[in-house]
Design a protein around this motif. Structure first.
Motif, PDB file in Angstrom:
ATOM      1  N   ARG A  58       0.803  -1.221   0.000  1.00 25.01           N
ATOM      2  CA  ARG A  58       0.000   0.000   0.000  1.00 25.01           C
ATOM      3  C   ARG A  58       0.840   1.278   0.000  1.00 25.01           C
ATOM      4  NH1 ARG A  58      -3.284  -3.303   3.413  1.00 25.01           N
ATOM      5  NH2 ARG A  58      -2.161  -2.502   5.244  1.00 25.01           N
ATOM      6  N   PRO A  59       1.919   1.382   0.774  1.00 27.38           N
ATOM      7  CA  PRO A  59       2.700   2.638   0.756  1.00 27.38           C
ATOM      8  C   PRO A  59       3.209   3.002  -0.635  1.00 27.38           C
ATOM      9  CG  PRO A  59       3.315   1.321   2.654  1.00 27.38           C
ATOM     10  CD  PRO A  59       2.418   0.460   1.822  1.00 27.38           C
ATOM     11  N   VAL A  60       3.639   2.019  -1.415  1.00 27.33           N
ATOM     12  CA  VAL A  60       4.148   2.319  -2.753  1.00 27.33           C
ATOM     13  C   VAL A  60       3.012   2.751  -3.665  1.00 27.33           C
ATOM     14  CG1 VAL A  60       5.243   1.328  -4.800  1.00 27.33           C
ATOM     15  CG2 VAL A  60       6.140   0.791  -2.533  1.00 27.33           C
ATOM     16  N   ILE A  97       2.763  -0.668 -12.795  1.00 22.08           N
ATOM     17  CA  ILE A  97       2.601  -2.098 -13.081  1.00 22.08           C
ATOM     18  C   ILE A  97       3.577  -2.801 -12.151  1.00 22.08           C
ATOM     19  CG2 ILE A  97       2.727  -3.941 -14.791  1.00 22.08           C
ATOM     20  CD1 ILE A  97       2.393  -1.859 -16.971  1.00 22.08           C
ATOM     21  N   ILE A  98       3.028  -3.550 -11.167  1.00 17.07           N
ATOM     22  CA  ILE A  98       3.855  -4.146 -10.127  1.00 17.07           C
ATOM     23  C   ILE A  98       3.612  -5.653 -10.086  1.00 17.07           C
ATOM     24  CG2 ILE A  98       4.465  -4.103  -7.677  1.00 17.07           C
ATOM     25  CD1 ILE A  98       3.318  -1.300  -7.506  1.00 17.07           C
ATOM     26  N   VAL A  99       4.669  -6.398 -10.033  1.00 22.33           N
ATOM     27  CA  VAL A  99       4.569  -7.854  -9.924  1.00 22.33           C
ATOM     28  C   VAL A  99       4.044  -8.221  -8.537  1.00 22.33           C
ATOM     29  CG1 VAL A  99       5.871 -10.021  -9.970  1.00 22.33           C
ATOM     30  CG2 VAL A  99       6.474  -8.172 -11.545  1.00 22.33           C
ATOM     31  N   ARG A 100       3.117  -9.176  -8.485  1.00 22.34           N
ATOM     32  CA  ARG A 100       2.684  -9.728  -7.186  1.00 22.34           C
ATOM     33  C   ARG A 100       3.179 -11.164  -7.090  1.00 22.34           C
ATOM     34  NH1 ARG A 100      -0.355 -12.682  -3.941  1.00 22.34           N
ATOM     35  NH2 ARG A 100      -1.068 -13.989  -5.655  1.00 22.34           N
ATOM     36  N   LYS A 101       4.032 -11.408  -6.117  1.00 27.26           N
ATOM     37  CA  LYS A 101       4.592 -12.743  -5.923  1.00 27.26           C
ATOM     38  C   LYS A 101       3.745 -13.537  -4.934  1.00 27.26           C
ATOM     39  CE  LYS A 101       9.359 -11.265  -6.798  1.00 27.26           C
ATOM     40  NZ  LYS A 101      10.745 -11.187  -6.243  1.00 27.26           N
ATOM     41  N   GLU A 102       3.989 -14.842  -4.906  1.00 29.26           N
ATOM     42  CA  GLU A 102       3.294 -15.715  -3.957  1.00 29.26           C
ATOM     43  C   GLU A 102       3.623 -15.295  -2.534  1.00 29.26           C
ATOM     44  OE1 GLU A 102       1.150 -18.064  -4.464  1.00 29.26           O
ATOM     45  OE2 GLU A 102       1.209 -17.996  -6.663  1.00 29.26           O
ATOM     46  N   GLY A 103       2.605 -15.198  -1.708  1.00 31.39           N
ATOM     47  CA  GLY A 103       2.780 -14.812  -0.320  1.00 31.39           C
ATOM     48  C   GLY A 103       2.657 -13.326  -0.084  1.00 31.39           C
ATOM     49  N   CYS A 104       2.652 -12.540  -1.147  1.00 37.68           N
ATOM     50  CA  CYS A 104       2.517 -11.091  -1.014  1.00 37.68           C
ATOM     51  C   CYS A 104       1.039 -10.714  -1.117  1.00 37.68           C
ATOM     52  CB  CYS A 104       3.329 -10.405  -2.104  1.00 37.68           C
ATOM     53  SG  CYS A 104       3.210  -8.615  -2.104  1.00 37.68           S
ATOM     54  N   LEU A 105       0.583  -9.833  -0.252  1.00 37.94           N
ATOM     55  CA  LEU A 105      -0.825  -9.408  -0.204  1.00 37.94           C
ATOM     56  C   LEU A 105      -1.745 -10.634  -0.205  1.00 37.94           C
ATOM     57  CD1 LEU A 105      -0.708  -6.438  -2.761  1.00 37.94           C
ATOM     58  CD2 LEU A 105      -0.688  -6.302  -0.268  1.00 37.94           C
ATOM     59  N   PRO A 106      -1.692 -11.463   0.828  1.00 38.36           N
ATOM     60  CA  PRO A 106      -2.482 -12.709   0.840  1.00 38.36           C
ATOM     61  C   PRO A 106      -3.990 -12.482   0.802  1.00 38.36           C
ATOM     62  CG  PRO A 106      -1.500 -12.276   2.996  1.00 38.36           C
ATOM     63  CD  PRO A 106      -0.892 -11.303   2.049  1.00 38.36           C
ATOM     64  N   LEU A 107      -4.467 -11.401   1.416  1.00 42.51           N
ATOM     65  CA  LEU A 107      -5.903 -11.130   1.390  1.00 42.51           C
ATOM     66  C   LEU A 107      -6.371 -10.795  -0.018  1.00 42.51           C
ATOM     67  CD1 LEU A 107      -6.357  -9.040   4.674  1.00 42.51           C
ATOM     68  CD2 LEU A 107      -6.797 -11.478   4.287  1.00 42.51           C
ATOM     69  N   LEU A 108      -5.545 -10.084  -0.783  1.00 38.19           N
ATOM     70  CA  LEU A 108      -5.890  -9.791  -2.175  1.00 38.19           C
ATOM     71  C   LEU A 108      -5.929 -11.068  -3.002  1.00 38.19           C
ATOM     72  CD1 LEU A 108      -6.339  -7.772  -4.502  1.00 38.19           C
ATOM     73  CD2 LEU A 108      -3.861  -7.653  -4.742  1.00 38.19           C
ATOM     74  N   ALA A 109      -4.970 -11.953  -2.781  1.00 38.08           N
ATOM     75  CA  ALA A 109      -4.950 -13.225  -3.516  1.00 38.08           C
ATOM     76  C   ALA A 109      -6.188 -14.054  -3.197  1.00 38.08           C
ATOM     77  CB  ALA A 109      -3.686 -13.996  -3.158  1.00 38.08           C
ATOM     78  N   LYS A 110      -6.584 -14.089  -1.936  1.00 38.12           N
ATOM     79  CA  LYS A 110      -7.774 -14.841  -1.544  1.00 38.12           C
ATOM     80  C   LYS A 110      -9.024 -14.253  -2.180  1.00 38.12           C
ATOM     81  CE  LYS A 110     -10.310 -16.408   2.550  1.00 38.12           C
ATOM     82  NZ  LYS A 110     -10.368 -16.377   4.052  1.00 38.12           N
ATOM     83  N   LEU A 114      -7.756  -2.920  -1.009  1.00 36.01           N
ATOM     84  CA  LEU A 114      -6.638  -3.374  -0.190  1.00 36.01           C
ATOM     85  C   LEU A 114      -6.690  -2.844   1.227  1.00 36.01           C
ATOM     86  CD1 LEU A 114      -3.668  -2.904  -2.717  1.00 36.01           C
ATOM     87  CD2 LEU A 114      -4.971  -4.974  -2.235  1.00 36.01           C
ATOM     88  N   GLY A 115      -7.644  -1.961   1.509  1.00 34.67           N
ATOM     89  CA  GLY A 115      -7.699  -1.329   2.822  1.00 34.67           C
ATOM     90  C   GLY A 115      -7.041   0.032   2.813  1.00 34.67           C
ATOM     91  N   GLU A 116      -7.366   0.837   3.813  1.00 31.19           N
ATOM     92  CA  GLU A 116      -6.808   2.174   3.962  1.00 31.19           C
ATOM     93  C   GLU A 116      -7.047   3.027   2.717  1.00 31.19           C
ATOM     94  OE1 GLU A 116      -2.717   2.004   5.103  1.00 31.19           O
ATOM     95  OE2 GLU A 116      -3.076   0.607   6.749  1.00 31.19           O
ATOM     96  N   ASP A 117      -8.232   2.899   2.139  1.00 29.92           N
ATOM     97  CA  ASP A 117      -8.649   3.679   0.964  1.00 29.92           C
ATOM     98  C   ASP A 117      -7.757   3.454  -0.251  1.00 29.92           C
ATOM     99  OD1 ASP A 117     -10.738   4.822   2.386  1.00 29.92           O
ATOM    100  OD2 ASP A 117      -9.470   6.458   3.132  1.00 29.92           O
ATOM    101  N   VAL A 118      -7.206   2.276  -0.373  1.00 24.96           N
ATOM    102  CA  VAL A 118      -6.353   1.928  -1.510  1.00 24.96           C
ATOM    103  C   VAL A 118      -6.984   0.769  -2.261  1.00 24.96           C
ATOM    104  CG1 VAL A 118      -4.082   1.128  -2.263  1.00 24.96           C
ATOM    105  CG2 VAL A 118      -4.283   2.690  -0.313  1.00 24.96           C
TER     106      VAL A 118
END
Length: 588
Positions: free
Chosen positions: A354-356, A368-381, A422-426
């Protein structure tokens, strides 16, 4: 009567020939400005051979008398005049007609002049030396430093040996001519190092920015829109490790480390195997284009004060903290340099947070940002649950097939998820991508990736968005070239903290200049060489060819067209009908 035209056409009337000439004392005068070959052509068609017809048309008695007097002497007049033609103009005419071959090294010098490198150095690089003691201009010293990377010398000592070797007859004279230094004078590496130590760390960055802005002002990108996959510039940012030291490489009077760029790392703390090392890392920003063109514009060193407290953290945590902090410092400077440019950041998985995303929005940048496994787990779910719905399978999934020029059969699948909170208005948008490549007699290749996008995705835009996202790997190729293809980025060009960073900036600038040069048609028409091979050819010509052959006034004054024909291969894909998509999804 005066000369009106400098060339003669045999189809013109004889009246034209007569009025185009001047006569003096019975002699035909060679008109000024007419070439030797054109003059000979005129003599062949001189109308004096048909005097009888000309006499009937002339009304002037004086002219008729002149022609009658010279009728029997026309051959003698021509021969006498030709004998009086100076030899030098004939030689000049022949040499002008001869196609002089321009060598690659001459092209490179011409290219540096055309890109106004000297003017950019004059404007952006300060000169703090005593002007009364100067032997080499700052332009000559900076070009000498760039030459180390342009020719893949690999070290300052190698540059010294090549340019001051008595066995190389032309090396010193040619290098002096190349860098615009005094005749047969080339600065040694100690002189170059002393000058670079006095430069501020932003000086080389300013030089890189000036080089890129000059391309913008010359409408380079408007003339080649095919290399920009979108109405914006893709700016890749990534961190690379350059040096590792077992002890502080530069200390103060008390023996303490005084390099602000040394990142202290403690391994196995509190055990018998405890070990301390000092690392150098730099965050590099580079514009990425299709066809493989990469133009670095800014570098930011990771400073120890920015990551205090992470000496014993894991490698991933340490690297993430370093890069995110550096991005916060560098992105405002990039935006200030290009206040109106449409920029999309290409970032790796360490920036998927979120900060970035808020930082990119603050400075009006897409991402355009890569999302790897284990990163932002709630978004992946959230995306997994959405993908299971029938509505998503019907409206937000696309599959395509295509065959590329190498004969590979490519099957691709796209799935997109818009406005994920993602939360926090993001909020963000997610694109998932799968690819399988098959070819008879070859092992199948698979690729899977997921990205976060700052704009909404659809069936019309998902293919282009994927092509843009996959260009991030070009910055990895940039680092590979800097480390393993002759630039020798890991080499200690200097132990001085400030100078060490400036040398890194010079390697980036030289890389961008060389990239643009090697893509020009003037170079590609000579051959499709790897970067290292082209650099070796340039260096061999500089050291071994006579100065009069590569840097004569005639060679340097000849205009060279540095046109570009960027070839961007785009494989046309055919969308698979929705019925087949459902079938394949059910069967996995």
């Amino acid at each position: 009567m005066s000369m009106q035209h400098s060339t003669i056409n045999s189809s013109k009337s004889k009246t034209f020939f007569f009025h185009s000439l001047s006569f003096r004392h019975g002699m035909i005068i060679w008109p000024k400005g007419m070439s030797y070959s054109a003059w000979q052509n005129l003599l062949k068609h001189f109308p004096i051979i048909n005097l009888n017809k000309r006499q009937k048309k002339c009304s002037s008695r004086r002219r008729r008398g002149f022609l009658k007097t010279n009728e029997g002497q026309k051959d003698e007049i021509m021969e006498n005049h030709i004998e009086k033609v100076p030899y030098m103009p004939k030689c000049l005419e022949q040499s002008n007609n001869k196609d002089t071959k321009i060598e690659l090294i001459t092209m490179l010098k011409n290219f540096l002049d055309r890109k106004h490198i000297s003017q950019h150095i004059e404007k952006t690089i300060p000169d703090k030396r005593n002007q009364d003691l100067i032997v080499y201009s700052k332009d000559a010293i900076m070009k000498a430093a760039l030459a180390i990377f342009l020719f893949r010398e690999g070290s300052g000592n190698k540059f010294n040996n090549d340019c001051h070797d008595d066995d190389e007859k032309y090396s010193k004279a040619n290098m002096a001519k190349f860098i615009d230094a005094p005749e047969n004078c080339v600065p040694v590496i100690k002189t170059i190092e002393t000058f670079i130590q006095d430069l501020e760390k932003q000086s080389i960055n300013n030089l890189m920015l000036a080089f890129f802005k000059d391309l913008q002002q010359s409408n380079f990108f408007k003339q080649h829109p095919q290399i920009k996959p979108g109405a914006f510039f893709l700016l890749a940012a990534d961190c690379t490790h350059t040096h590792t030291y077992d002890h502080p490489h530069h200390v103060d009077a008390q023996g303490e480390n005084d390099c602000d760029c040394c990142l202290k790392r403690v391994y196995n703390k509190g055990t018998e195997k405890e070990k301390t090392r000092w690392l150098h890392s730099v965050l590099v920003f580079s514009f990425i284009f299709e066809c493989g063109l990469k133009l670095p514009i800014y570098s930011h060193p990771i400073r120890a004060k920015q990551v205090i407290g992470f000496e014993t953290a894991s490698e991933d945590s340490h690297k993430q903290e370093c890069e995110i902090v550096a991005l916060k410092y560098a992105l405002p400077i990039i935006r200030e340099a290009f206040p109106r440019m449409k920029i999309v950041l290409l970032l790796d998985g360490l920036y998927a947070n979120r900060p970035v995303l808020r930082l990119a929005e603050e400075y009006r940048c897409g991402y355009i940002i890569v999302r790897k496994e284990g990163c932002l787990p709630l978004l992946a779910k959230d995306c997994d649950e959405q993908a299971a719905s029938s509505n998503h399978k019907k409206n937000c999934v696309k599959q395509c097939r295509s065959v590329n020029s190498q004969g590979w059969c490519i099957e691709q699948k796209y799935a997109w998820f818009n406005s994920r909170y993602l939360g926090e208005d993001v909020s963000t948008n997610v694109l998932r991508f799968w690819e399988m490549r098959t070819k008879e007699g070859e092992e199948a290749k698979t690729y899977k990736c997921e990205w976060l996008f700052s704009w909404r995705l659809s069936a019309k835009t998902c293919e282009l968005a994927t092509r843009q996202a996959r260009l991030r790997w070009e910055i990895e190729d940039l680092f590979n070239s800097l480390k393993n293809r002759g630039h020798n980025l890991k080499h200690d060009y200097s132990r001085n903290p400030r100078s060490c960073f400036n040398w890194q900036g010079l390697s980036l600038l030289a890389f961008g200049i060389f990239e643009l040069f090697r893509f020009s048609e003037a170079v590609t028409q000579r051959g499709d060489w790897p970067q290292r091979t082209l650099a070796d050819k340039l260096l061999s010509q500089l050291l071994q060819r006579p100065t009069t052959e590569i840097f004569s006034e005639k060679c340097l004054s000849k205009k060279i067209q540095f046109r570009y024909n960027f070839v961007v291969e785009i494989t046309k894909s055919n969308e698979i009908p929705q019925k087949e998509v459902k079938k394949e999804l059910k069967t996995g």
